[in-house]
Design a protein around this motif. Structure first.
Motif, PDB file in Angstrom:
ATOM      1  N   ILE A 126       7.302   6.646   0.213  1.00  0.00           N
ATOM      2  CA  ILE A 126       7.835   6.275   1.532  1.00  0.00           C
ATOM      3  C   ILE A 126       7.405   4.848   1.884  1.00  0.00           C
ATOM      4  O   ILE A 126       8.199   4.059   2.413  1.00  0.00           O
ATOM      5  N   ARG A 127       6.138   4.522   1.581  1.00  0.00           N
ATOM      6  CA  ARG A 127       5.672   3.145   1.814  1.00  0.00           C
ATOM      7  C   ARG A 127       6.520   2.153   1.014  1.00  0.00           C
ATOM      8  O   ARG A 127       6.923   1.109   1.518  1.00  0.00           O
ATOM      9  N   GLN A 128       6.778   2.484  -0.254  1.00  0.00           N
ATOM     10  CA  GLN A 128       7.604   1.606  -1.096  1.00  0.00           C
ATOM     11  C   GLN A 128       8.993   1.423  -0.485  1.00  0.00           C
ATOM     12  O   GLN A 128       9.525   0.325  -0.425  1.00  0.00           O
ATOM     13  N   LYS A 129       9.543   2.548  -0.048  1.00  0.00           N
ATOM     14  CA  LYS A 129      10.900   2.480   0.509  1.00  0.00           C
ATOM     15  C   LYS A 129      10.929   1.632   1.774  1.00  0.00           C
ATOM     16  O   LYS A 129      11.901   0.912   2.025  1.00  0.00           O
TER      17      LYS A 129
ATOM     18  N   VAL B  59       7.272  11.215   9.770  1.00  0.00           N
ATOM     19  CA  VAL B  59       7.115   9.856   9.246  1.00  0.00           C
ATOM     20  C   VAL B  59       7.575   8.903  10.334  1.00  0.00           C
ATOM     21  O   VAL B  59       8.715   9.007  10.810  1.00  0.00           O
ATOM     22  N   THR B  60       6.695   8.008  10.739  1.00  0.00           N
ATOM     23  CA  THR B  60       7.024   7.049  11.794  1.00  0.00           C
ATOM     24  C   THR B  60       6.410   5.696  11.419  1.00  0.00           C
ATOM     25  O   THR B  60       5.864   5.552  10.327  1.00  0.00           O
ATOM     26  N   ASN B  61       6.500   4.732  12.321  1.00  0.00           N
ATOM     27  CA  ASN B  61       5.794   3.473  12.095  1.00  0.00           C
ATOM     28  C   ASN B  61       5.158   3.015  13.395  1.00  0.00           C
ATOM     29  O   ASN B  61       5.477   3.536  14.463  1.00  0.00           O
TER      30      ASN B  61
ATOM     31  N   HIS C 238       1.999  -1.188   5.581  1.00  0.00           N
ATOM     32  CA  HIS C 238       0.822  -0.894   6.404  1.00  0.00           C
ATOM     33  C   HIS C 238       1.195  -0.382   7.796  1.00  0.00           C
ATOM     34  O   HIS C 238       0.322  -0.010   8.574  1.00  0.00           O
ATOM     35  N   LEU C 239       2.476  -0.400   8.102  1.00  0.00           N
ATOM     36  CA  LEU C 239       2.920   0.007   9.435  1.00  0.00           C
ATOM     37  C   LEU C 239       3.445   1.451   9.467  1.00  0.00           C
ATOM     38  O   LEU C 239       3.762   1.975  10.520  1.00  0.00           O
ATOM     39  N   VAL C 240       3.530   2.085   8.285  1.00  0.00           N
ATOM     40  CA  VAL C 240       4.062   3.445   8.214  1.00  0.00           C
ATOM     41  C   VAL C 240       2.950   4.448   8.536  1.00  0.00           C
ATOM     42  O   VAL C 240       1.806   4.256   8.160  1.00  0.00           O
ATOM     43  N   ARG C 241       3.318   5.496   9.275  1.00  0.00           N
ATOM     44  CA  ARG C 241       2.350   6.527   9.634  1.00  0.00           C
ATOM     45  C   ARG C 241       2.863   7.903   9.217  1.00  0.00           C
ATOM     46  O   ARG C 241       4.061   8.178   9.333  1.00  0.00           O
TER      47      ARG C 241
END
Lengths: 242, 242
Positions: free
Chosen positions: B56-59, B208-210, B71-74
């Motif tokens: 998900i971070r990669q995407k 999944v949020t940011n 770094h903004l994904v939670r």
């Protein structure tokens, strides 16, 4: 407004990134209006509000949620305002708005204009198969053969290869009224916009693009909607075009 | 795949932001495949590639064109992987994917899943008129009344008020399989995601949020497509879910 694919979703314009909170075009309820005004007020505190080009800068910040994005927008034309003027005129003349992909088309407002809105993708699949080029590039070349891009608002939000194909078309004599191109990504996105700027400048085609890897469909739709918004302001007498 | 609004655009999946260059789902021509591999290779040089959450971070980086976005994904869940696992399972179970607006729906891949894809906008206009709430918020509440969000993949890409309405629904007992929420903007966007995270954590709904003001439709569609992609890898035996 009925779009070419049969959707009758008249609220599309209110759905583009950020446009849901955009007072004049999309916000139809009290609560949305309030958010809209605050949101654009905040953007206006962060971005100059003097020229037509500034409105595109403001919209880029509004659509990306990032104040820094105003510095990444580029204007191709004799003046910074030229692509905005050309875009607003094309909207007033009800010229087609042609997007690369469905997602960008879905983000184009249904209000404030009577331009047909088309997407390239879905065309040229034979060409893609035969040549091995991407489907988006083939679709642009195919529509160009039909003369669709001449005097149109040509929008590329996603595919670098669509931007490169559009640059080829312009080099070969096609004359869009204005180009809005913000493809995103790590491969060819920045390069495709750079090439578009070079070709557009050489051939006298006004263009709004950005530098760097960022961009995307929401941004492209938002910037195009701002051209529609400027056209609306011309119609209502709030803005006068040179 | 035919979508609920009658579009038969089977290539939709290839059209989401960045997905045009995505080898396994969207790229169908030689040239697109090449771009796809280079693009994801570059992302993998910049983002860890160990866990499902890393995908998900990669995407997020792929969709935004910005390495910093990782770094903004939670991730809300007992583990970081939990929302990805829950999302992949929902896709394998052919649960509905419900987006806030048309633009996000247009970005959801048509390949690799048999989930119905719906949008909220267009519903609840009576409620919006009566209460003065935004049309997107009213549309979420209206679909929730019909039970649409239970066990669904609930996606919010644009409207903070839709995210807030979804949080209210979860607080009132609705249980989406997973929430993907990345609304963008200066008013309520970050706050709406923060509230969603709090409510989701309290009620055991994976999400999944940011963080921050950035986000948008392209990102939401991209992250949702990555859930579909993980599900495809489960189907093919490349990935095993816990």
């Amino acid at each position: 407004m009925t779009t070419e694919d049969g959707s009758t979703d008249g609220v599309t314009g209110a759905e583009a990134d950020g446009v849901d909170e955009y007072a004049d075009l999309g916000a139809t309820t009290e609560s949305a209006m309030e958010i809209a005004e605050t949101s654009m007020d905040r953007v206006r505190e962060l971005v100059p509000d003097e020229t037509l080009a500034d409105r595109i800068r403001q919209k880029s910040v509004h659509a990306t949620g990032d104040p820094e994005f105003q510095h990444l927008v580029r204007f191709t034309g004799d003046t910074e305002d030229e692509p905005v003027v050309a875009g607003a005129r094309a909207v007033l003349d009800e010229r087609p708005i042609v997007t690369d992909i469905t997602m960008v088309k879905a983000g184009i407002t249904g209000r404030g204009h009577d331009c047909p809105v088309r997407k390239a993708i879905g065309n040229g699949s034979e060409l893609a198969k035969r040549t091995g080029m991407t489907r988006t590039a083939a679709s642009v070349l195919e529509l160009d053969r039909e003369g669709v891009y001449d005097d149109a608002v040509a929008v590329v939000g996603n595919a670098p290869t669509a931007a490169l194909a559009l640059a080829d078309c312009i080099e070969d004599g096609t004359r869009p009224a204005v180009v809005v191109a913000t493809p995103v990504g790590f491969v060819k996105a920045a390069e495709s916009r750079e090439r578009l700027r070079e070709v557009a400048a050489a051939r006298g085609v006004p263009a709004v693009t950005n530098v760097g890897r960022r961009g995307g469909s929401g941004l492209a739709a938002g910037l195009t909607n701002e051209l529609v918004h400027v056209a609306s302001d011309v119609r209502s007498g709030e803005v006068e075009l040179p």
